[in-house]
Design an enzyme around this catalytic site. Structure first.
Site, PDB file in Angstrom:
ATOM      1  N   SER A  47     -11.019  -1.103  -1.563  1.00 26.47           N
ATOM      2  CA  SER A  47      -9.782  -1.026  -0.768  1.00 26.47           C
ATOM      3  C   SER A  47     -10.049  -1.309   0.696  1.00 26.47           C
ATOM      4  CB  SER A  47      -9.183   0.381  -0.859  1.00 26.47           C
ATOM      5  OG  SER A  47      -8.407   0.518  -2.009  1.00 26.47           O
ATOM      6  N   ASP A  90       0.835  -1.199   0.000  1.00 30.79           N
ATOM      7  CA  ASP A  90       0.000   0.000   0.000  1.00 30.79           C
ATOM      8  C   ASP A  90       0.873   1.253   0.000  1.00 30.79           C
ATOM      9  OD1 ASP A  90      -2.307   1.782   0.554  1.00 30.79           O
ATOM     10  OD2 ASP A  90      -3.328  -0.086   1.014  1.00 30.79           O
ATOM     11  N   HIS A 105      -4.069   6.042   3.023  1.00 31.19           N
ATOM     12  CA  HIS A 105      -4.710   4.816   2.529  1.00 31.19           C
ATOM     13  C   HIS A 105      -4.120   3.563   3.182  1.00 31.19           C
ATOM     14  CE1 HIS A 105      -5.510   1.737  -0.675  1.00 31.19           C
ATOM     15  NE2 HIS A 105      -6.634   2.421  -0.829  1.00 31.19           N
TER      16      HIS A 105
END
Ligand SMILES: *[C@@H]1O[C@H](CO)[C@@H](O)[C@H](O)[C@H]1NC(C)=O
Ligand SMILES: *[C@@H]1O[C@H](CO)[C@@H](O)[C@H](O)[C@H]1NC(C)=O
Ligand SMILES: *[C@@H]1O[C@H](CO)[C@@H](O)[C@H](O)[C@H]1NC(C)=O
Ligand SMILES: *[C@@H]1O[C@H](CO)[C@@H](O)[C@H](O)[C@H]1NC(C)=O
Ligand SMILES: *[C@@H]1O[C@H](CO)[C@@H](O)[C@H](O)[C@H]1NC(C)=O
Ligand SMILES: *[C@@H]1O[C@H](CO)[C@@H](O)[C@H](O)[C@H]1NC(C)=O
Length: 739
Positions: free
Chosen positions: A522, A142, A197
């Site tokens: 996600s 990520d 994220h």
């Protein structure tokens, strides 16, 4: 004279810079591992790789064309990534051992770009039985993560197992966050996760318990990941902007070498043949080593065939709602109340009716979308502004309205968005409403000369019993890369998920306990990766395919209200939206039977896809492949079926189930046709399976037959077959395309 010199110089510069920037690209280069010798040292292998890079002898400006190695791969790919020109690639093709080269692709993170906030995670019944994932290592690829965040405290987490070989490139790792490596090149800034994220996804998979997590005081509760005592290893492969494929392969390469047990990838590109997809190739090597791989399905729904990460060895995860909303109700001047959502819930918003305006009324599409600059010539000062969803980020629309002096925004779904609303941290008072609500608002506006509205902020509501419902953005099947495998595999929570965030979105500098809400596949992918870690802890001997089967065959078909799971249109979600259904971790822990697949079983399957033996070798890597044996996709031992049937045609597929339940158990089959037209028959020659031992395997056939005398007026039919014993139900869905 002087001016013509100038021009000459300018032209030269342009030519040179074109050469520099345009000609070198990052290529993924596959080499034939069988031709390569056995390498005892990494350096020896790298020297072999280096020998493929053409050397340019001349000095001077041509130096900029020198090929450079970007990544040398050791575990998931026999080959490397290098900056090359097409001339370099041509030269390499003549070298013995060269297999294949192509320019890398750029992959994307699978979130909507707008942060949200929301409440607690549900506690899971078999948490204790799985020891909260203790001892299992989850590798996450990520944007990096945030060491020191309370979600990565290691309270209760033992040291990593002896097999762990990974490393931490920054200060602040501990027994929870055991690895952190940066495979990107040259992102500026100091914070390890500049985006947020990766902090969010890694804490969703395995964040520790954090009490009193909340944002703006909303949704107060204990935040915790799916496997709170598992270890996390972060491989930073994405910048804020994108995720280069060469870095993703490098992340997989490192994770396999380091010894992770589960991989979670909330990113992907569009559908590609598997031999051109770095994630598919790296993931196959991972599962060959017993590592479970979960990937997000992408956020390109609700249109059909919009999936990423379709390989059958990957768990492809779609996104659905949870039973919580952060409600912002629109109150129209005619006293009609319409519920929407917003995370930002100002307490001081005046409860007086303000003028209501829809900038798109005159047909200006940009203004209807509240694009930047589009409201300049429209008077929205002090008004409630209606903006259509789409094209640009939701938060940016709010910023445009705020800049233009608007008092509040009502964000309205387009028809394809249906009733999927998101609790966003808008920059002004706002409510995000569904399509039907939007139609009602616009209808009200057309009836009154001076329409008005206000917003009522009603905070967190729990128990929304339409959940789980498939979100509009969740990508749908059928798979393009392999239409004979049903995808996505499963759905899980991916709408307005609360998890750790690197910074306080409230600008609260007094706390390190910072959270945010995000939506996307996600967010659903790390839920499933965390659950896989729990299953791995509870059943260390289960293969990746067995874990995947356990989750798929036990998945839920109904929402909290007991009705079949719906999609964003509030109609029954079809099989290309939910795959096997919504994950049920407790049931997955006791599936009764599993459909196991050995890594080598994928070889005849790949040959059956019509790939050349070279293309199959690029994927499989370890073996000389002749493709002498092929099977149709439907013959892979997959826990679901996808097929085409012509009039009068029948197809027979066999499956082998392994008994992981009680030794003496008898299963009988039932066929449930959800939406199969008349004239479709599922023939079960042997409707009973009698097991006498644990881990015993039994094989059965199913024949799907379409009568020749019955007209079919739909494209697809779907249903499920289920093996039931006194204790277990093992469900395998099927979809038939009528051709
Ligand atoms: C570096 O920072 C600048 C300014 O914040 C930003 O515009 C740029 O995209 C960043 N570069 C990368 C590679 O993230
Ligand atoms: C709408 O916005 C787009 C993107 O900003 C712009 O290219 C286009 O010219 C705009 N159209 C009109 C009619 O203003
Ligand atoms: C946080 O600070 C930034 C920069 O000062 C500001 O633009 C933003 O509105 C603040 N956000 C909140 C929620 O106060
Ligand atoms: C399937 O089709 C074949 C060839 O037409 C036929 O021989 C066979 O009986 C069919 N099987 C079933 C179960 O209908
Ligand atoms: C299973 O059943 C067989 C015969 O019915 C019996 O001999 C055996 O002991 C049973 N095994 C277990 C584990 O109950
Ligand atoms: C298809 O056939 C079914 C039953 O024969 C009928 O109820 C349905 O209306 C038909 N649908 C269309 C789109 O023609």
């Amino acid at each position: 004279m002087a001016s013509s010199m100038m021009i000459l110089v300018l032209v030269q510069l342009i030519t040179l810079s074109t050469l520099i920037s345009a000609d070198l690209e990052t290529y993924i280069v596959h080499l034939d591992s069988i031709k390569g010798q056995q390498f005892f040292q990494k350096q020896d292998r790298e020297n072999w790789y280096q020998s493929f890079l053409p050397r340019t002898a001349t000095a001077g400006p041509a130096d900029v064309q020198e090929p450079t190695m970007v990544f040398a791969y050791h575990n998931v790919l026999s080959g490397f990534a290098a900056k090359l020109s097409s001339e370099h690639v041509k030269a390499m093709k003549n070298k013995d051992g060269f297999l294949y080269a192509r320019p890398q692709r750029m992959y994307m993170k699978h979130t909507t770009h707008t942060p949200n906030f929301l409440g607690l995670y549900q506690t899971l019944g078999f948490w204790g039985g799985s020891n909260y994932g203790k001892g299992v290592i989850i590798g996450v690829l990520d944007t990096g993560t945030t060491p020191g965040h309370p979600s990565f405290d290691d309270y209760g987490v033992p040291p990593p197992p002896a097999k762990w070989k990974g490393k931490c490139e920054v200060e602040g790792c501990n027994n929870k966050l055991i690895g952190l490596r940066d495979l990107t090149t040259g992102e500026n800034g100091t914070r390890f996760d500049q985006d947020g994220h990766g902090t969010h996804t890694s804490s969703t998979a395995a964040g520790n318990f954090v009490k009193d997590a909340n944002v703006f005081g909303n949704a107060k509760g204990t935040a915790v990941g799916m496997a709170p005592l598992a270890h996390v290893a972060m491989y930073k492969v994405c910048t804020v902007l994108d995720c280069p494929e060469s870095a993703i392969i490098a992340g997989l390469d490192a994770a396999v070498e380091d010894g992770v047990d589960v991989l979670s990838l909330s990113l992907g590109g569009g559908s590609q043949p598997f031999y051109q997809d770095g994630i598919a190739i790296g993931a196959l090597r991972a599962i060959q080593k017993g590592i479970f791989v979960a990937c997000s399905a992408a956020n390109a729904g609700p249109a059909k065939s919009t999936l990423s990460n379709e390989a059958p060895w990957i768990l492809t995860v779609g996104a659905s709602t949870i039973d919580r909303k952060i409600v912002a109700t629109v109150s129209l001047g005619n006293k009609e109340l319409l519920d929407g959502e917003s995370l930002f819930q100002p307490k001081d918003f005046p409860q007086t009716y303000l003028p209501l305006v829809y900038p798109g009324l005159n047909g200006d599409q940009n203004a209807s979308l509240c694009m930047a600059g589009s409201l300049d010539h429209i008077d929205v000062k002090g008004k409630v502004v209606v903006c259509d969803r789409g094209v640009i980020a939701r938060l940016d629309k709010g910023q445009t309205v705020k800049n233009a002096g608007g008092a509040a925004m009502i964000l309205v779904n387009q028809v394809e968005d249906g009733d999927t609303t998101l609790a966003d941290a808008h920059v002004l008072p706002a409510s995000h409403v569904g399509y039907k609500q939007g139609v009602a608002i616009k209808a009200y506006m057309s009836l009154f000369a001076y329409p008005t509205a206000t917003l009522l902020f009603r905070g967190t509501v729990i128990g929304v019993d339409s959940a789980p419902a498939v979100s509009s953005f969740s990508s749908r099947g059928p798979s393009l890369a392999s239409p004979g495998i049903l995808k996505p595999d499963i759905i899980g929570p991916g709408v307005s998920v609360l998890a750790a965030w690197p910074v306080s979105v409230e600008n609260n500098t007094q706390t390190s306990s910072t959270f945010n809400m995000m939506s996307g596949t996600s967010m659903s992918c790390p839920h499933l990766a965390g659950i896989a870690a729990l299953l791995k802890a509870a059943h260390p001997s289960w293969s990746p395919a067995a874990i995947k089967s356990a989750m798929m065959t036990t998945a839920n078909q109904v929402s909290l209200n007991g009705n079949p799971i719906e999609d964003e249109r509030e109609v029954r979600a079809d099989i290309f939206a939910i795959g096997s259904g919504h994950v049920n971790p407790t049931k997955a822990n006791e599936p009764g039977l599993v459909f196991d697949i050995e890594p080598d079983d994928y070889i005849p399957y790949l040959c059956g896809l019509g790939y050349t033996s070279l293309e199959v070798r690029i994927i499989v890597q370890t073996k000389e492949v002749s493709c002498s044996e092929t099977i149709p996709e439907g013959q892979l031992n997959y826990p679901s079926y996808a097929m085409t049937l012509a009039k009068g045609e029948n197809k027979t597929y066999s499956r082998t189930v392994t008994n992981v339940g009680e030794a003496n158990s008898t299963y009988t089959i039932s066929v449930k046709n959800v939406a199969v037209p008349v004239g479709i028959v599922v023939v079960v020659p042997n409707p009973t399976l009698k097991f006498t031992q644990k881990y015993q395997k039994l094989t059965y056939d199913l024949t799907f037959r379409r009568n020749s005398n019955e007209e079919v007026n739909v494209t697809y039919g779907q249903g499920a077959v289920a093996w039931g014993s006194s204790k277990y139900l093992v469900r395998t869905p099927f979809v038939i395309k009528f051709v």
